[in-house]
Scaffold this active site. Structure first.
Site, short mmCIF file in Angstrom:
data_model
loop_
_atom_site.label_atom_id
_atom_site.label_comp_id
_atom_site.label_asym_id
_atom_site.label_seq_id
_atom_site.Cartn_x
_atom_site.Cartn_y
_atom_site.Cartn_z
CB SER A 11 -0.70 0.24 1.41
OG SER A 11 -0.24 0.54 2.23
CB SER A 131 15.73 -9.00 6.29
OG SER A 131 16.53 -9.24 7.68
CE1 TYR A 145 11.76 -2.98 11.38
CE2 TYR A 145 14.57 -3.01 11.44
CZ TYR A 145 13.08 -2.73 10.88
OH TYR A 145 13.74 -3.47 9.04
CB SER A 148 10.56 -9.18 13.67
OG SER A 148 10.74 -7.36 13.17
CE LYS A 149 12.05 -6.27 8.80
NZ LYS A 149 10.66 -7.06 8.37
#
Length: 271
Positions: A11, A131, A145, A148-149
């Site tokens: 988006s 990533s 963050y 998560s990566k």
């Protein structure tokens, strides 16, 4: 050769700009995101936007079923949906941290689980997982963050070996600083954290640096990502990783070769 491509998180930013490029090159591009109203321009260009939340298994199934029904295959899956959660480990509510992992890691895994069987049957396909240079290094205030990566990196490496016998490529995309909504999201999150936080001084310095990067030449244009994705899609044997965008290569190089304490000192010198 035209391919059927599915892009999550399309988006805005990297996903949207790349979708435009791929549509222009004649590919059949399905774009998904929660904010479908922000993909209407892609529809006018010839794209196929569908509303979808990567944390909703029913949404994912509907999207994959729709593409298979209409096209009979999915050649490329780009797991691009994700966001950055910023604030200290002490300040961030664990429910927010769980949501970060749900979107950035489990959403990616859920998409892969639904698409991989069709690629295996076709004995071909490419999965691109977004990533970050943050999947290989770290900054303060970005623990969840970066976690998560880092998880995306490890998951992708295992997935690459699992799917290799079936003729499926798994590629990790590691962007550096790209001119997207990322910076504004970071600033909004800092504003929501306690004003009396013990980490407010550090947050203010990071916020100031983020604003300067957005105003100056601190970020690369999203076109560097679209160029990389086009290269991946058109390659019979793509590289396992593509590190692109401002600071990506030098920052990961420093993290790899300078050791923990020296890298810590470099990062904290900017605080």
């Amino acid at each position: 050769m035209s391919k059927v491509i599915l892009i999550t998180g399309a988006s805005s930013g990297m996903g949207k700009e790349t979708a435009k490029t791929l549509i222009q090159k004649g590919h059949t591009v399905y774009t998904v995101a929660r904010r479908i109203e922000q993909m209407e321009d892609l529809k006018s260009l010839g794209g196929h936007p569908i509303q979808m939340d990567v944390t909703n298994n029913g949404d994912i199934q509907h999207v994959v079923d729709t593409i298979i029904k209409e096209q009979g295959k999915i050649d490329v899956l780009w797991n691009n949906a994700g966001y950055g959660l910023y604030g200290s480990v002490e300040d961030i509510p664990l429910d927010d941290a769980r949501k970060q992992m749900e979107v950035n890691v489990f959403g990616m895994a859920a998409m892969t689980q639904k698409v991989a069987p069709f690629m295996r049957k076709a004995k071909s396909g490419t999965i691109i997982n977004t990533s970050s240079m943050g999947g290989k290094m770290y900054f303060p205030m970005g623990a969840w963050y970066h976690a998560s990566k880092h998880a995306v990196e490890g998951l992708s490496d295992c997935l690459r070996l699992e799917l290799k016998p079936f003729g499926i490529n798994v590629v990790v995309l590691e962007p550096g600083f790209i001119a997207t909504e990322f910076g504004s999201v970071l600033l909004e999150q800092f504003d929501k954290l306690p004003k009396e936080s013990a980490y407010r001084n550090m947050m203010d310095k990071i916020a100031e640096g983020t604003k300067k990067a957005a105003q100056g030449n601190g970020s690369s244009k999203p076109s560097v990502i679209s160029d990389a994705v086009v290269k991946i899609i058109h390659s019979k044997k793509p590289k396992t990783r593509y590190r692109v965008g401002k600071f990506a290569k030098p920052m990961v190089w420093m993290r790899t070769y300078l050791g923990d304490r020296l890298f810590d000192n470099i990062v904290m010198s900017q605080m």
